[in-house]
Design an enzyme around this catalytic site. Structure first.
Site, PDB file in Angstrom:
ATOM      1  CG  HIS A   1       0.195  -8.098 -17.836  1.00 37.48           C
ATOM      2  ND1 HIS A   1       0.235  -7.286 -16.739  1.00 37.48           N
ATOM      3  CD2 HIS A   1      -0.941  -8.847 -17.722  1.00 37.48           C
ATOM      4  CE1 HIS A   1      -0.838  -7.514 -15.988  1.00 37.48           C
ATOM      5  NE2 HIS A   1      -1.563  -8.462 -16.564  1.00 37.48           N
TER       6      HIS A   1
ATOM      7  CD  GLU B   1     -19.772   6.883  -0.646  1.00 42.20           C
ATOM      8  OE1 GLU B   1     -19.020   7.010  -1.641  1.00 42.20           O
ATOM      9  OE2 GLU B   1     -20.693   7.679  -0.396  1.00 42.20           O
TER      10      GLU B   1
ATOM     11  CG  HIS C   1      -0.642  -8.080 -11.903  1.00 45.18           C
ATOM     12  ND1 HIS C   1      -1.196  -6.873 -11.514  1.00 45.18           N
ATOM     13  CD2 HIS C   1       0.390  -7.758 -12.722  1.00 45.18           C
ATOM     14  CE1 HIS C   1      -0.538  -5.879 -12.095  1.00 45.18           C
ATOM     15  NE2 HIS C   1       0.439  -6.391 -12.821  1.00 45.18           N
TER      16      HIS C   1
HETATM   17  C1  LIG Z   1      -9.962  -3.994 -10.430  1.00 46.53           C
HETATM   18  C2  LIG Z   1      -9.217  -4.837 -11.399  1.00 46.53           C
HETATM   19  N1  LIG Z   1      -9.546  -4.782 -12.693  1.00 46.53           N
HETATM   20  C3  LIG Z   1      -8.915  -5.575 -13.593  1.00 46.53           C
HETATM   21  C4  LIG Z   1      -7.941  -6.433 -13.181  1.00 46.53           C
HETATM   22  C5  LIG Z   1      -7.268  -7.342 -14.178  1.00 46.53           C
HETATM   23  N2  LIG Z   1      -5.914  -6.842 -14.460  1.00 46.53           N
HETATM   24  C6  LIG Z   1      -4.839  -7.342 -13.837  1.00 46.53           C
HETATM   25  S1  LIG Z   1      -3.447  -6.499 -14.200  1.00 46.53           S
HETATM   26  C7  LIG Z   1      -4.286  -5.427 -15.200  1.00 46.53           C
HETATM   27  C8  LIG Z   1      -3.611  -4.256 -15.853  1.00 46.53           C
HETATM   28  C9  LIG Z   1      -2.218  -4.490 -16.188  1.00 46.53           C
HETATM   29  O1  LIG Z   1      -1.540  -3.297 -16.369  1.00 46.53           O
HETATM   30  P1  LIG Z   1      -0.688  -2.649 -15.222  1.00 46.53           P
HETATM   31  O2  LIG Z   1      -1.553  -2.331 -14.085  1.00 46.53           O
HETATM   32  O3  LIG Z   1       0.088  -1.550 -15.826  1.00 46.53           O
HETATM   33  O4  LIG Z   1       0.271  -3.815 -14.756  1.00 46.53           O
HETATM   34  P2  LIG Z   1       1.594  -4.310 -15.503  1.00 46.53           P
HETATM   35  O5  LIG Z   1       1.179  -4.768 -16.853  1.00 46.53           O
HETATM   36  O6  LIG Z   1       2.513  -3.169 -15.551  1.00 46.53           O
HETATM   37  O7  LIG Z   1       2.065  -5.433 -14.649  1.00 46.53           O
HETATM   38  C10 LIG Z   1      -5.623  -5.758 -15.249  1.00 46.53           C
HETATM   39  C11 LIG Z   1      -6.629  -5.031 -16.072  1.00 46.53           C
HETATM   40  C12 LIG Z   1      -7.616  -6.460 -11.811  1.00 46.53           C
HETATM   41  N3  LIG Z   1      -6.685  -7.260 -11.336  1.00 46.53           N
HETATM   42  N4  LIG Z   1      -8.251  -5.640 -10.951  1.00 46.53           N
END
Ligand SMILES: Cc1ncc(C[n+]2csc(CCOP(=O)(O)OP(=O)(O)O)c2C)c(N)n1
Length: 675
Positions: free
Chosen positions: A273, A422, A78
């Site tokens: 975020h 897996e 992301h």
């Molecule tokens: C398997 C999966 N579940 C949910 C998401 C949706 N999602 C994107 S970022 C995120 C979590 C954001 O927290 P973090 O990983 O700490 O990223 P940061 O906010 O630090 O960029 C989620 C739940 C995803 N991309 N992949």
């Protein structure tokens, strides 16, 4: 806000900051322009990316495919604007206009990094945790190719693999599986960064996550370090230097960062975020960072010039390697030719001559057993085919006999022991595949394809040549019962765009299935039985080579156009052969069609498809699985004998009877439909 600090090996603190802030600004501005995206993490990690891409990572922006480049994976996909900004700044074929097209139709800068769309993007990331698994696969790919091709005095495969993981990546189970395996495999050239920013979408990580990640990774036998301040360039630099010095275990560098760094109101908040900061906040942030311009997408010329030095550096690094490679090639021409062949993805001439043919004497076997025989027969001439299973090798018949296991002591081997992991296995296969030079296969029971699905989907999205060997493919596995008997798996796998699923009917089709799997340029799932299958006499019935077209006419009744078509795959083909014969005896012209692969059949010309399934002739399909994927082929007026319930624990012959998957039911349906 933690203070920035300078690095002794940098041009000047202010130029460092200008370069780092350029990343922050590009990320903020691109997300703002697209009105969607994730600015906060690129802003937090800009210093880390700067240190990594200007001081450590070995890459050449002019040639993103340079064989011995270090690999970099942004598992936190992301945060894609972090990667896109750096790729633009360092001089990959990516322009400022491409950044302005962030998340737009057919742009080179899609929402999450996609393999093949953007030069410099090594793998598709976004589903959290997958990138960690891919990185482990890349490190294994490197270790295997290095061990196989490097020669005394000629270390031509020798690179590091880096990844950045967020809280989400670390929480997801897949990163656990892959990291545990990486520790076991002592992948010393794997270096990960954990972005410890205490923030996820719903707020502070205290809501959900109190693991001691450092101890967890130490428990996996990783070398773990902490960097207390993501803006401390020297600390990041020093940690990477130490990590590169640890070659007997993978490294994790836990970096405390602050999401939305620089933004007066969004810093350290979940809001930073996944939403644009807003025009006003961007203005304030640029002021707070002391950025020289408020103009959107502005990069100071001196910053761009400094970043672009990486193009010269990269060209030089590759040129030095090329010199080493030329010396290797001169000293070991056959090895070099073999390596180049594998990297081009071409198969060795003559490998198909090794595919065995089966007879009535040796062909009355389960398709998993036939698969093991074929795999072992072709293995000597397909050395790039390496893989294993998730602790089911003796059941899936996926061991190449006599070949060494691949393990921490010897990476040259070809038999993998992935353990009961897996999901990790399939993500590792993707990483090995994008690394290049190998065709990975991975095996388990078909039911546990569910544990692999997210990575299988990514293999399809990336169109990687990986092979899944799925055995115990239906209620035909019998006594293990409904927990182990696949029902919906065939239909749900077939629903993934880009997959080629092949469910062979006998030993001869299994041989053809391996031929098709190796020739195919994309993911293939071989779906095989636990139970014995009858050998189909090809003197009497059409040759198994018809499998290459996905479906073919096995047998026709004499006397012209059939009155009804019977079709099936795998273990149920025996039933339609029987039914066809009995219908013929009863004066009904039925056609038996073996359809081992819906996808290969769908790819044929309409003319061919109509020649197998004549328009206007009604059809009966039978498969010991959910009927969903057959509706396309039987049409509105056809009949499908399948299963819309879970199986049961009993000998399989009884299950087929109880569930109506019988020759009698086939004949009944065929008689009803025959015109
Ligand atoms: C398997 C999966 N579940 C949910 C998401 C949706 N999602 C994107 S970022 C995120 C979590 C954001 O927290 P973090 O990983 O700490 O990223 P940061 O906010 O630090 O960029 C989620 C739940 C995803 N991309 N992949």
């Amino acid at each position: 806000m933690p203070s920035d600090s300078s690095s002794s090996s940098s041009p000047s603190p202010s130029l460092d900051q200008l370069c780092i802030n350029a990343v922050r600004v590009l990320a903020m501005d691109a997300v703002q322009k697209a009105d969607s995206g994730h600015p906060g993490t690129p802003m937090a990690l800009a210093p880390l990316a700067y240190v990594l891409f200007t001081r450590h990572l070995r890459y050449n922006p002019a040639n993103p495919h340079w064989t011995n480049r270090d690999r970099f994976v942004l598992s936190a996909g992301h945060a894609s604007m972090l990667l896109y900004s750096v790729l633009y700044l360092t001089g990959y074929e990516l322009t400022l206009d491409d950044l302005k097209q962030f998340r737009q139709w057919e742009s080179k800068t899609p929402g999450h990094p996609e393999f093949g769309d953007t030069p410099g993007v090594e793998t598709t990331t976004g589903p959290l945790g997958q990138g960690v698994g891919n990185s482990v696969g890349m490190a294994i790919g490197e270790a295997h190719l290095g061990a196989t091709f490097n020669r005394e005095g000629h270390t031509i495969i020798d690179h590091d693999t880096y990844f950045i993981a967020s809280d989400g990546d670390i929480m997801e189970g897949i990163s656990h599986e892959a990291s545990s395996y990486a520790g076991h495999m002592r992948l010393g050239k794997l270096i990960g960064f954990y972005d410890d920013n205490h923030i996820t979408i719903e707020g502070d990580t205290n809501l959900t996550f109190n693991d001691d990640t450092a101890r967890r990774f130490e428990g996996y036998h990783w070398h773990v370090q902490h960097v207390e301040d993501a803006n401390d360039l020297d600390a990041i630099d020093a940690a990477i230097v130490v990590a590169k010095g640890v070659r007997d275990k993978p490294s994790l560098i836990i970096v405390r960062s602050h999401i939305g760094y620089g933004s007066p109101h969004k810093h350290d908040t979940a809001e930073a975020h996944g939403s644009p900061l807003g025009a006003e906040e961007i203005k304030l942030t640029k002021e707070a960072l002391g950025y020289p311009s408020q103009e959107a997408f502005y990069v100071a010329p001196e910053a761009l010039a400094h970043w672009r030095k990486m193009s010269d550096r990269g060209a030089q690094l590759e040129a030095e390697w090329k010199k080493q490679y030329d010396a290797y090639k001169a000293a070991h021409p056959a090895d070099a030719a073999e390596l180049e062949r594998r990297l081009r993805g071409e198969l060795l001439d003559g490998w198909e001559d090794l595919i065995p043919s089966f007879t009535a004497e040796n062909g009355n076997i389960a398709s998993r057993a036939a698969s093991g025989i074929v795999l072992n027969a072709i293995a000597p001439k397909v050395p790039e085919l390496i893989g294993g299973s998730a602790d089911l090798a003796s059941s899936t018949n996926t061991i190449v006999k006599g070949a060494p296991s691949i393990g921490p002591e010897d990476y040259t081997g070809r038999n993998f022991h992935f353990g009961i992991r897996e999901h990790g296995m399939s993500a590792i296969m993707n990483g090995m595949s994008v690394h290049g030079g190998v065709i990975p296969y991975g095996a388990t029971f078909l039911i546990f394809s569910d544990y692999m699905r997210p990575a299988v989907r990514l293999a399809c999205l990336m169109n990687r040549h990986v092979i899944y060997v799925y055995t115990h493919d239906s209620i035909g596995l019998g006594e293990d019962g409904p927990t182990h008997q696949p029902i919906e798996q065939l239909s749900t796998l077939r629903a993934i765009p880009g997959i080629t699923l092949i469910r062979p009917a006998d030993a001869s089709e299994t041989a053809e299935a391996w031929r098709a799997a190796l020739k195919h340029n994309g993911p293939v799932a071989l779906v095989l039985t636990r139970q014995k299958l009858g050998f189909i006499d090809r003197q009497k019935y059409a040759p198994a080579a018809g499998l290459a077209k996905g479906a073919y006419v096995l047998a026709d009744a004499p006397g012209g156009t059939p009155q009804v078509v019977l079709m099936s795959s795998g273990s149920e083909v025996g039933l339609i052969i029987d039914a066809q014969r009995k219908l013929e005896a009863a004066g009904i012209r039925a056609r038996a069609v073996s359809m081992p692969s819906h996808e290969l059949f769908a790819a044929q010309s309409e003319e061919y498809r109509d020649s197998v399934l004549p328009v206007g002739v009604k059809r009966v399909a039978i498969e010991a699985a959910h009927p969903m994927s057959w509706y396309r082929w039987v049409g509105n007026d056809g009949v499908i004998l399948g299963l819309e319930r879970f199986g049961a624990s009993a000998p399989y012959q009884e299950l087929y009877q109880h569930f109506g998957l019988t020759v009698e039911k086939l004949i009944e349906a065929a008689k009803r439909l025959a015109s």
